[in-house]
Design a protein around this motif. Structure first.
Motif, PDB file in Angstrom:
ATOM      1  N   GLN A 230       0.851  -1.189   0.000  1.00 33.26           N
ATOM      2  CA  GLN A 230       0.000   0.000   0.000  1.00 33.26           C
ATOM      3  C   GLN A 230       0.884   1.235   0.000  1.00 33.26           C
ATOM      4  OE1 GLN A 230      -2.958   0.043   3.091  1.00 33.26           O
ATOM      5  NE2 GLN A 230      -3.950   1.908   2.378  1.00 33.26           N
ATOM      6  N   GLU A 231       0.447   2.281  -0.669  1.00 27.99           N
ATOM      7  CA  GLU A 231       1.140   3.566  -0.586  1.00 27.99           C
ATOM      8  C   GLU A 231       0.137   4.690  -0.746  1.00 27.99           C
ATOM      9  OE1 GLU A 231       3.838   4.684  -3.855  1.00 27.99           O
ATOM     10  OE2 GLU A 231       3.285   2.783  -4.795  1.00 27.99           O
ATOM     11  N   GLY A 232       0.477   5.833  -0.169  1.00 32.35           N
ATOM     12  CA  GLY A 232      -0.404   6.981  -0.223  1.00 32.35           C
ATOM     13  C   GLY A 232      -0.007   7.987   0.834  1.00 32.35           C
ATOM     14  N   SER A 233      -0.786   9.032   0.975  1.00 31.77           N
ATOM     15  CA  SER A 233      -0.515  10.036   2.003  1.00 31.77           C
ATOM     16  C   SER A 233      -0.788   9.425   3.371  1.00 31.77           C
ATOM     17  CB  SER A 233      -1.409  11.256   1.797  1.00 31.77           C
ATOM     18  OG  SER A 233      -2.761  10.916   2.070  1.00 31.77           O
ATOM     19  N   PRO A 234      -0.204   9.986   4.433  1.00 27.55           N
ATOM     20  CA  PRO A 234      -0.480   9.459   5.773  1.00 27.55           C
ATOM     21  C   PRO A 234      -1.966   9.394   6.096  1.00 27.55           C
ATOM     22  CG  PRO A 234       1.398  10.944   5.861  1.00 27.55           C
ATOM     23  CD  PRO A 234       0.845  11.034   4.463  1.00 27.55           C
ATOM     24  N   SER A 235      -2.736  10.406   5.686  1.00 27.36           N
ATOM     25  CA  SER A 235      -4.164  10.389   5.996  1.00 27.36           C
ATOM     26  C   SER A 235      -4.886   9.291   5.229  1.00 27.36           C
ATOM     27  CB  SER A 235      -4.792  11.758   5.694  1.00 27.36           C
ATOM     28  OG  SER A 235      -4.643  12.092   4.326  1.00 27.36           O
ATOM     29  N   GLU A 236      -4.488   9.061   3.971  1.00 31.34           N
ATOM     30  CA  GLU A 236      -5.113   7.998   3.175  1.00 31.34           C
ATOM     31  C   GLU A 236      -4.834   6.628   3.791  1.00 31.34           C
ATOM     32  OE1 GLU A 236      -4.833  10.144  -1.229  1.00 31.34           O
ATOM     33  OE2 GLU A 236      -3.253   8.783  -0.542  1.00 31.34           O
ATOM     34  N   ILE A 237      -3.591   6.410   4.188  1.00 31.96           N
ATOM     35  CA  ILE A 237      -3.214   5.121   4.787  1.00 31.96           C
ATOM     36  C   ILE A 237      -3.985   4.916   6.089  1.00 31.96           C
ATOM     37  CG2 ILE A 237      -1.335   3.807   5.826  1.00 31.96           C
ATOM     38  CD1 ILE A 237      -0.993   3.983   2.853  1.00 31.96           C
ATOM     39  N   ALA A 238      -4.090   5.975   6.900  1.00 33.38           N
ATOM     40  CA  ALA A 238      -4.775   5.852   8.183  1.00 33.38           C
ATOM     41  C   ALA A 238      -6.259   5.574   8.011  1.00 33.38           C
ATOM     42  CB  ALA A 238      -4.570   7.129   9.009  1.00 33.38           C
ATOM     43  N   ARG A 239      -6.863   6.149   6.976  1.00 32.94           N
ATOM     44  CA  ARG A 239      -8.306   5.963   6.763  1.00 32.94           C
ATOM     45  C   ARG A 239      -8.635   4.625   6.116  1.00 32.94           C
ATOM     46  NH1 ARG A 239      -8.318  11.366   4.786  1.00 32.94           N
ATOM     47  NH2 ARG A 239      -8.462  10.501   2.675  1.00 32.94           N
ATOM     48  N   HIS A 240      -7.731   4.147   5.254  1.00 35.51           N
ATOM     49  CA  HIS A 240      -8.041   2.954   4.467  1.00 35.51           C
ATOM     50  C   HIS A 240      -6.915   1.920   4.528  1.00 35.51           C
ATOM     51  CE1 HIS A 240     -10.479   6.139   2.237  1.00 35.51           C
ATOM     52  NE2 HIS A 240     -11.367   5.348   2.793  1.00 35.51           N
ATOM     53  N   PRO A 241      -6.612   1.373   5.682  1.00 28.61           N
ATOM     54  CA  PRO A 241      -5.569   0.330   5.749  1.00 28.61           C
ATOM     55  C   PRO A 241      -5.997  -0.902   4.968  1.00 28.61           C
ATOM     56  CG  PRO A 241      -6.792   0.415   7.809  1.00 28.61           C
ATOM     57  CD  PRO A 241      -7.248   1.591   7.003  1.00 28.61           C
ATOM     58  N   ARG A 242      -5.026  -1.590   4.344  1.00 27.78           N
ATOM     59  CA  ARG A 242      -5.363  -2.731   3.501  1.00 27.78           C
ATOM     60  C   ARG A 242      -4.713  -4.030   3.961  1.00 27.78           C
ATOM     61  NH1 ARG A 242      -8.195  -0.599  -0.541  1.00 27.78           N
ATOM     62  NH2 ARG A 242      -8.287  -2.571  -1.648  1.00 27.78           N
ATOM     63  N   THR A 243      -3.953  -3.997   5.053  1.00 20.42           N
ATOM     64  CA  THR A 243      -3.418  -5.235   5.625  1.00 20.42           C
ATOM     65  C   THR A 243      -3.520  -5.140   7.146  1.00 20.42           C
ATOM     66  OG1 THR A 243      -1.101  -4.561   5.963  1.00 20.42           O
ATOM     67  CG2 THR A 243      -1.712  -5.320   3.747  1.00 20.42           C
ATOM     68  N   GLU A 244      -3.427  -6.289   7.792  1.00 19.25           N
ATOM     69  CA  GLU A 244      -3.510  -6.311   9.254  1.00 19.25           C
ATOM     70  C   GLU A 244      -2.366  -5.526   9.875  1.00 19.25           C
ATOM     71  OE1 GLU A 244      -3.576  -9.549  12.944  1.00 19.25           O
ATOM     72  OE2 GLU A 244      -3.654 -10.242  10.859  1.00 19.25           O
ATOM     73  N   LEU A 252      -6.464   0.242  14.302  1.00 19.65           N
ATOM     74  CA  LEU A 252      -7.818  -0.106  13.883  1.00 19.65           C
ATOM     75  C   LEU A 252      -8.020  -1.620  13.910  1.00 19.65           C
ATOM     76  CD1 LEU A 252      -8.357   2.203  10.766  1.00 19.65           C
ATOM     77  CD2 LEU A 252      -9.381   2.488  13.020  1.00 19.65           C
ATOM     78  N   ASN A 253      -9.249  -2.031  14.175  1.00 22.23           N
ATOM     79  CA  ASN A 253      -9.658  -3.399  13.913  1.00 22.23           C
ATOM     80  C   ASN A 253     -10.028  -3.464  12.438  1.00 22.23           C
ATOM     81  OD1 ASN A 253      -9.787  -4.685  16.687  1.00 22.23           O
ATOM     82  ND2 ASN A 253     -11.150  -2.934  17.031  1.00 22.23           N
ATOM     83  N   LEU A 254      -9.463  -4.430  11.703  1.00 22.25           N
ATOM     84  CA  LEU A 254      -9.668  -4.499  10.264  1.00 22.25           C
ATOM     85  C   LEU A 254     -10.076  -5.914   9.866  1.00 22.25           C
ATOM     86  CD1 LEU A 254      -9.313  -3.095   7.431  1.00 22.25           C
ATOM     87  CD2 LEU A 254      -7.028  -4.113   7.406  1.00 22.25           C
ATOM     88  N   TYR A 255     -11.092  -5.994   8.987  1.00 22.75           N
ATOM     89  CA  TYR A 255     -11.583  -7.294   8.513  1.00 22.75           C
ATOM     90  C   TYR A 255     -11.876  -7.189   7.019  1.00 22.75           C
ATOM     91  CZ  TYR A 255     -12.350  -7.393  13.504  1.00 22.75           C
ATOM     92  OH  TYR A 255     -12.159  -7.279  14.864  1.00 22.75           O
TER      93      TYR A 255
END
Length: 365
Positions: A230-244, A252-255
């Motif tokens: 994953q790559e992006g701005s810090p805010s993008e990464i924080a809002r939309h994480p794509r791995t555990e 975040l809890n992510l599923y």
């Protein structure tokens, strides 16, 4: 990152890049059972942070950029120049190592002057440039001190000054704050942010600390298993994480699951109700602070998500208690110390975990 102030141009009148193209690289490095294969591009003035767990390939990438690890394949161009056959000492690259690696027998002034001397500057000129850099770092009064007489924060700033004194077109920082205690780290992080904001070329930062990355970088590149996930701005990464791993970094809890309107059916576990109406593969996330715990099944709760769980562990997390849960759904919950005591939580205790649909966030996978 804030706009680079004009008054922070390089000491000794180093010319600013006018038509710089920045970094364009594909780094392929084979090492026994491990293969790094990542693409990196960055514009002049941009700070890119490489994040990832231990063994992900971050340091290998940094060594490849510095010329200390040969490329198996790929390319490495800086401002349009091919660096693959350029020896490390001839590259316009500055490196700040985790342990600083200052020369113990030299003063702070001569440590910083070492770079300009290697690039052909006379002794007097190199020392004059070094003095300017030390003054810029707030270390003018420590110019005559050897590394053993410097604090960790001072040594780190000397290392940064030494790297910048050669006017590099690429600045590499390998865990630059890792050796500092918490209080010093806070102060030096703020100082380093100012210096990076004034740096007119490309900077690549390797760190495992999400706060360092979020504060210092314009863009995050997350590496796992030698690949960019994953790559992006810090805010993008924080809002939309794509791995555990990323979800844990940003708390975040992510599923992952399949969305059918406002319901996400998880790949392993129960369904989760959300406010977003989506269809197909999605991620759904919510912060540990959104989780409410009960010892008995609640009646009249407005939460649409309710799971029967068991306490797997408890630990202090900042000023709260982080509760790790297993059962219908594995998740983390953050409670105040008072709330945790009132619930009489302990490993093995049965609980009910509730999360309101409005506090979840679903987005395409």
């Amino acid at each position: 990152m804030p706009k680079k102030p004009e008054h922070l141009s390089d000491p000794a009148g180093a010319p600013a890049a006018t038509a710089a193209q920045g970094l364009d690289a594909r780094l392929v490095v084979d090492r026994e059972a491990f293969r790094l294969d990542i693409a990196l591009r960055a514009a002049p003035g941009e700070v890119v942070a490489l994040l990832g767990p231990n063994g992900a390939g971050k340091t290998t990438a940094l060594r490849a950029l510095a010329g200390l690890a040969p490329l198996t394949a790929g390319h490495l161009r800086l401002d349009g120049a091919d660096l693959r056959r350029t020896p490390p000492e001839s590259r316009p690259v500055g490196v700040v190592f985790q342990d600083y690696l200052l020369f113990p027998h030299l003063t702070a002034l001569d440590n910083v002057a070492f770079g300009p001397r290697c690039r052909g500057a006379g002794k007097a000129e190199a020392r004059a440039q070094a003095a300017e850099w030390l003054d810029r770092m707030g270390l003018a009064e420590h110019a005559g001190a050897r590394p053993r007489r410097l604090s960790g924060g001072q040594a780190q700033r000397v290392a940064v000054a030494r790297a910048l004194a050669t006017h590099p077109r690429l600045l590499l920082l390998d865990e630059p704050l890792a050796a500092l205690d918490a209080r010093t780290r806070l102060e030096v992080r703020a100082q380093l942010r100012r210096h990076l904001a004034a740096f007119e070329a490309v900077a690549v930062l390797v760190t495992h600390d999400p706060l360092d990355a979020m504060v210092l970088a314009d863009r995050l590149v997350v590496v796992e298993g030698g690949r960019i996930v994953q790559e992006g701005s810090p805010s993008e990464i924080a809002r939309h994480p794509r791995t555990e791993y990323i979800a844990q970094l940003v708390g975040l809890n992510l599923y992952r699951g399949q969305a059918e309107g406002h319901t996400v059916r998880l790949a392993a576990g129960p369904a989760v109700s959300t406010t977003e109406g989506l269809s197909g593969p999605v991620f759904v996330a919510f912060p540990p602070g959104a989780v409410t715990l009960y010892r008995a099944r609640p009646t009249g709760s407005s939460a649409r998500n309710l799971w029967h769980c068991e306490v797997a562990g408890l630990e202090t997390h900042g000023d709260q208690i982080r509760v790790e849960l297993t059962g219908e759904l594995a998740l983390a919950a953050d409670l105040t110390t008072v709330a945790a005591a009132e619930l009489d939580l302990h490993p093995g205790a049965p609980v009910w975990a509730a999360v309101k649909a409005a506090q979840t966030h679903a987005y395409p996978a």
